[in-house]
Design an enzyme around this catalytic site. Structure first.
Site, PDB file in Angstrom:
ATOM      1  N   CYS A   1       0.627  -1.097  -0.035  1.00 54.47           N
ATOM      2  CA  CYS A   1      -0.156  -0.001  -0.192  1.00 54.47           C
ATOM      3  C   CYS A   1       0.936   1.168  -0.078  1.00 54.47           C
ATOM      4  O   CYS A   1       2.048   1.254  -0.243  1.00 54.47           O
ATOM      5  CB  CYS A   1      -1.098   0.095   1.207  1.00 54.47           C
ATOM      6  SG  CYS A   1      -1.855  -1.537   1.566  1.00 54.47           S
TER       7      CYS A   1
ATOM      8  N   ILE B   1      11.676 -10.209 -19.519  1.00 60.71           N
ATOM      9  CA  ILE B   1      11.485  -9.293 -20.391  1.00 60.71           C
ATOM     10  C   ILE B   1      12.694  -9.364 -21.256  1.00 60.71           C
ATOM     11  O   ILE B   1      13.827  -9.552 -20.950  1.00 60.71           O
ATOM     12  CB  ILE B   1      11.375  -7.918 -19.836  1.00 60.71           C
ATOM     13  CG1 ILE B   1      10.969  -6.709 -20.752  1.00 60.71           C
ATOM     14  CG2 ILE B   1      12.554  -7.610 -19.184  1.00 60.71           C
ATOM     15  CD1 ILE B   1      10.436  -5.580 -20.450  1.00 60.71           C
TER      16      ILE B   1
ATOM     17  N   SER C   1      11.086 -11.912  -6.444  1.00 60.59           N
ATOM     18  CA  SER C   1      12.070 -11.674  -7.325  1.00 60.59           C
ATOM     19  C   SER C   1      13.315 -12.209  -6.499  1.00 60.59           C
ATOM     20  O   SER C   1      13.336 -12.680  -5.397  1.00 60.59           O
ATOM     21  CB  SER C   1      12.391 -10.026  -7.016  1.00 60.59           C
ATOM     22  OG  SER C   1      13.328  -9.709  -7.719  1.00 60.59           O
TER      23      SER C   1
END
EC number: 6.3.5.4
Length: 635
Positions: free
Chosen positions: A2, A298, A370
Site C-alpha cells: 500500500c 522481459i 524476485s
C-alpha cells in the site's frame, strides 16, 4: 502492499485539514488502487493539557483478506491507530501467540498483528516482525507517533519535522503536497547523488526532509523526534561452520523464506530473468506449488541486453507457465515517467527494464517473487573479485609503477556493455589506494576528481564539508576484521541494496500496483549469509558457490556457469541516437537547470567525448540528464 501518509501537529496553525490530508493520500493512489481511507483527530489533549492533532492517510493494494483489513486500523479501545505498507510474513505465528495472550482479532490480514503486538511491547515489537514494511502508529495513550521501517529498507518512509509538526509518507510527493516542506534543495545531497547515482539515507534531495534508515524506528513526542535502531546488523562475526552445515542451513532458510512469501489471495507469479537468483527462487517456489507457477521475463532486441533464452530454458526445465515480453525500450518515452515516480534524482538506468517488466507483469498477476539480494549475500558481483585482485596484484607484481601504465586510461572505450577496456580502466584506477577507496572506484559514477572539475565555483563554495565516501566508510567499518570481499558485500547490504536496488524495485513496481517480494532478503538469511566464510561463497573468480552447492540440482547447470549479464538497456547507443536531441535541448541548453551547480563547458565535453566515441560516459550522462529533468519537473 500500500501507500501511507499523515501528520502530527502541536500548533493549530500547522494543522493538516481534511482536504490537505486527502491530497497527500491521492498523491500515492498508484500504490493502492483498490481502496482509500483517511482518519483525523483534531481534538486530542496530551498529558500537559496541550492540544495535539493527528491525521493518517492510506491507499490499499489488496493482497490478503481482500474484504477486510481496511486501514487506518485501530485496536479495540481506539487508543492506537495504524497505517502500514508492506507484508508481515510471520503474522500467522504472531497471531497465535497474541490470541493466546487474550487479544481479539477483527480481521484475517497481516497488519492487525502489528497493532496488537504494539499494544503489548511498544516499539520493541518491530524486532518481532519478519517482513517488508513502513509503519505509522498513533499512540493516544502516550501522545506519540511512532514510525518504523523494515530491516533491509524494502519499503520507503520519508518524514520532515518543522515548527512542531511532523509529516510523513511512502513517497516524497506526499510531503511535497504540503506547503513549506519540499522547498529548498540540499546541496550535499546533489554531491552524493552524482557520486552514488542515488541520495543515501537518511538524506533526501530536500533540506530538512529525511528517509528513516532501514532497521530503525522513530518517536515523535512533545514536539520532538528521536530515531533508534531496532536491528543490529553485525557482519564482523564469522561463523565456524562446515560446508555441509552451511548447505543445510541455507536450504532450510531459503526454502522457508520462499514458502512464507507465497501467501496471497490474489494472482501470484515470479520474475524469471534466467540468472542464478531468480531461477533458484522460481525453482523453490515451484516445489511449494501444486500447480505450474506463472513466470515472467522481459527481452530486448539487442543481443548484449537480452537473456530471455536462458529464462526460456529454466521455464521449460521447471514446467512453469512462462510469459516472455519483448519490448523496444525507449529512453525518450520512459524518462519523464521515471522522473515523476522516483521523486528525487535516481540514476540507476536499470530502472528502465524494471519499469517495463513491472508494467507487463501486472497485466497478469498482482504479486511477483524476485531474486534480488543474491549477489550481495553470496558474493556474486565481479567487483568483489576485482577488489581482491587489486589488493594482491601490486604485492606480487607492481604493475602500476611500470612506464606507460597510465596509457590504459587513454584507451578508447567500446560501446559494448561489458567492454574489456572499461573494466581495465576501472581496475587500474584502484591500484595503490586504500581498500574502501578502491571499492569506491567500482561504485561511484563521478570520482572526486571528476566532480571537482565538473562543479562550478559557486557550487563548490556552498558545498558542506562532508565527503560522500563517509556513507560507505560507515558501512565498511561494521565488518572490521573480515576479508575484503566480505567487507565489500556486507557494506552493499546496508548501502547499495536499500538505497539503489530496493528503491528501484519498489517505485517501478508500485507505480503499476504490483507487489514484489524478495525471499533472499529475509533478515534471518541476511544475518546467516554475512557470517559465512568467503571461501564457502566464492571459488576463484566465481561467486554464489554456496547457492550452487545447496540448490544446484534444481536448475540447469548452464545457469551457474554462464557469464553474468545484469539487467540493463543500451543507453550508450541511446545517447548517440534517440536521446541525443533531448540532451542538447535540455542538458546543454542555455537555460539548463544544472548550470546552477555544474560548468556548462565540462558537461559539453562529456557529451562530445561520448558522442564521438572517445570515451563511454553513458552512465554519467544518464545521471546528469535525470538530474536536469528532475530539476525541471520538481523545482
Amino acid at each position: 502492499m500500500c501507500g501511507i501518509t499523515g501528520a502530527v501537529w502541536t500548533d493549530p496553525n500547522q494543522r493538516i485539514d481534511p482536504d490537505q490530508l486527502l491530497r497527500m493520500t491521492q498523491q500515492i493512489a498508484h500504490r493502492g488502487p483498490d481502496d482509500s481511507q483517511t482518519w483525523r483527530d483534531d481534538h486530542h489533549i496530551d498529558a500537559r493539557g496541550k492540544a495535539l492533532g493527528v491525521g493518517l492517510g492510506f491507499r490499499r493494494l489488496s493482497i490478503i483478506d481482500l474484504a477486510g483489513a481496511r486501514q487506518p486500523m485501530a485496536c479495540e479501545d481506539q487508543s492506537i491507530h495504524m497505517v502500514f505498507n508492506g507484508e508481515i510474513y510471520n503474522y500467522q505465528t504472531l497471531r497465535l501467540r497474541l490470541e493466546g495472550a487474550g487479544h481479539r482479532f477483527a480481521t484475517n490480514g497481516d497488519g492487525e498483528s502489528i497493532l496488537h503486538l504494539f499494544e503489548d511491547l511498544g516499539p520493541d515489537c518491530f524486532a518481532q516482525l519478519n517482513g517488508m514494511f513502513a509503519i505509522a502508529l498513533w499512540d493516544a495513550r502516550q501522545h506519540r507517533l511512532v514510525l518504523a521501517r523494515d530491516r533491509i529498507g524494502q519499503k520507503p518512509l520519508y518524514y520532515a519535522v518543522k515548527d512542531g509538526r511532523l509529516v510523513f509518507g511512502s513517497e516524497l510527493k506526499c510531503l511535497a503536497a504540503v506547503d513549506g516542506v519540499c522547498d529548498e534543495l540540499d546541496l550535499g545531497s546533489i554531491d552524493q547523488y552524482l557520486t552514488y547515482q542515488y541520495v543515501p539515507h537518511p538524506n533526501t534531495i530536500w533540506k530538512g526532509v529525511r528517509k528513516l534508515p532501514p532497521g530503525h524506528y522513530a518517536v515523535f513526542q512533545d514536539g520532538r523526534l528521536s530515531v533508534h535502531p531496532y536491528w543490529t546488523y553485525d557482519p564482523s562475526k564469522q561463523a565456524d561452520i562446515s560446508r555441509n552445515d552451511a548447505i543445510d542451513r541455507l536450504q532450510e532458510l531459503l526454502s522457508d523464506s520462499v514458502r512464507l512469501r507465497m501467501r496471497s489471495d490474489v494472482p501470484f507469479g515470479s520474475f524469471l530473468s534466467g540468472g542464478i537468483d531468480s531461477s533458484l527462487i522460481t525453482a523453490i517456489a515451484q516445489q511449494h506449488s501444486d500447480q505450474p507457477l506463472r513466470t515472467f521475463s522481459i527481452g530486448f532486441p539487442v543481443a548484449d541486453f537480452d537473456e530471455t533464452h536462458y529464462a526460456d530454458m529454466v521455464a521449460r526445465h521447471l514446467g512453469t507457465r512462462h510469459e516472455k515480453f519483448v519490448v523496444q525500450p525507449s529512453g525518450v518515452d520512459v524518462l519523464d515517467k521515471l522522473v515523476w515516480h522516483y521523486d528525487e534524482p535516481f540514476g540507476d538506468s536499470s530502472a528502465v527494464p524494471t519499469w517495463y517488466l513491472s508494467e507487463l507483469t501486472k497485466q497478469h498477476v498482482t504479486v511477483a517473487l524476485s531474486g534480488d539480494g543474491g549477489d550481495e549475500l553470496f558474493a556474486g558481483y565481479e567487483r568483489y573479485h576485482a577488489l581482491h585482485l587489486s589488493e594482491r596484484l601490486p604485492r606480487l607484481f607492481p604493475i602500476h609503477r611500470l612506464p606507460g601504465f597510465s596509457l590504459i586510461q587513454r584507451l578508447p572505450d567500446s560501446g559494448r556493455r561489458r567492454s574489456l577496456v572499461r573494466r581495465a580502466k576501472r581496475f587500474a584506477e584502484a591500484l595503490g589506494q586504500s581498500s574502501p577507496q578502491r571499492y569506491m572506484n567500482w561504485l561511484q559514477i563521478f570520482s572526486f576528481t571528476m566532480r571537482a572539475q565538473l562543479y562550478n565555483d559557486s557550487f563548490l563554495d556552498r558545498l558542506p564539508p562532508d565527503d560522500p565516501i563517509e556513507f560507505l566508510l560507515a558501512a565498511w567499518d561494521r565488518s572490521e576484521g573480515r576479508d575484503l570481499m566480505t567487507r565489500a558485500s556486507t557494506s552493499d547490504v546496508v548501502t547499495y541494496l536499500p538505497c539503489d536496488l530496493m528503491t528501484k524495485v519498489d517505485i517501478a513496481a508500485m507505480a503499476h500496483g504490483l507487489e514484489v517480494r524478495q525471499p533472499m532478503l529475509d533478515y534471518r538469511l541476511v544475518e546467516f549469509a554475512a557470517s559465512v566464510p568467503i571461501e564457502l561463497k566464492r571459488r576463484g573468480s566465481r561467486g554464489k558457490i554456496l547457492l550452487q552447492d545447496a540448490f544446484g540440482s534444481l536448475i540447469p547447470e548452464q545457469i551457474f556457469t554462464r557469464k553474468k549479464m545484469g539487467f540493463g538497456v543500451p543507453i550508450a547507443t541511446w545517447f548517440r541516437n534517440e536521446l541525443k536531441p533531448m540532451v542538447h535541448d535540455t542538458l546543454l541548453a542555455d537555460d539548463a537547470r544544472v548550470s546552477q551547480f555544474l560548468r556548462h563547458d565540462a558537461v559539453a565535453d562529456l557529451v562530445a567525448a561520448h558522442e564521438n566515441h572517445r570515451q563511454n560516459h553513458c552512465y554519467r550522462l544518464w545521471n546528469l540528464l535525470f538530474l536536469e529533468l528532475w530539476l525541471r519537473r520538481w523545482t
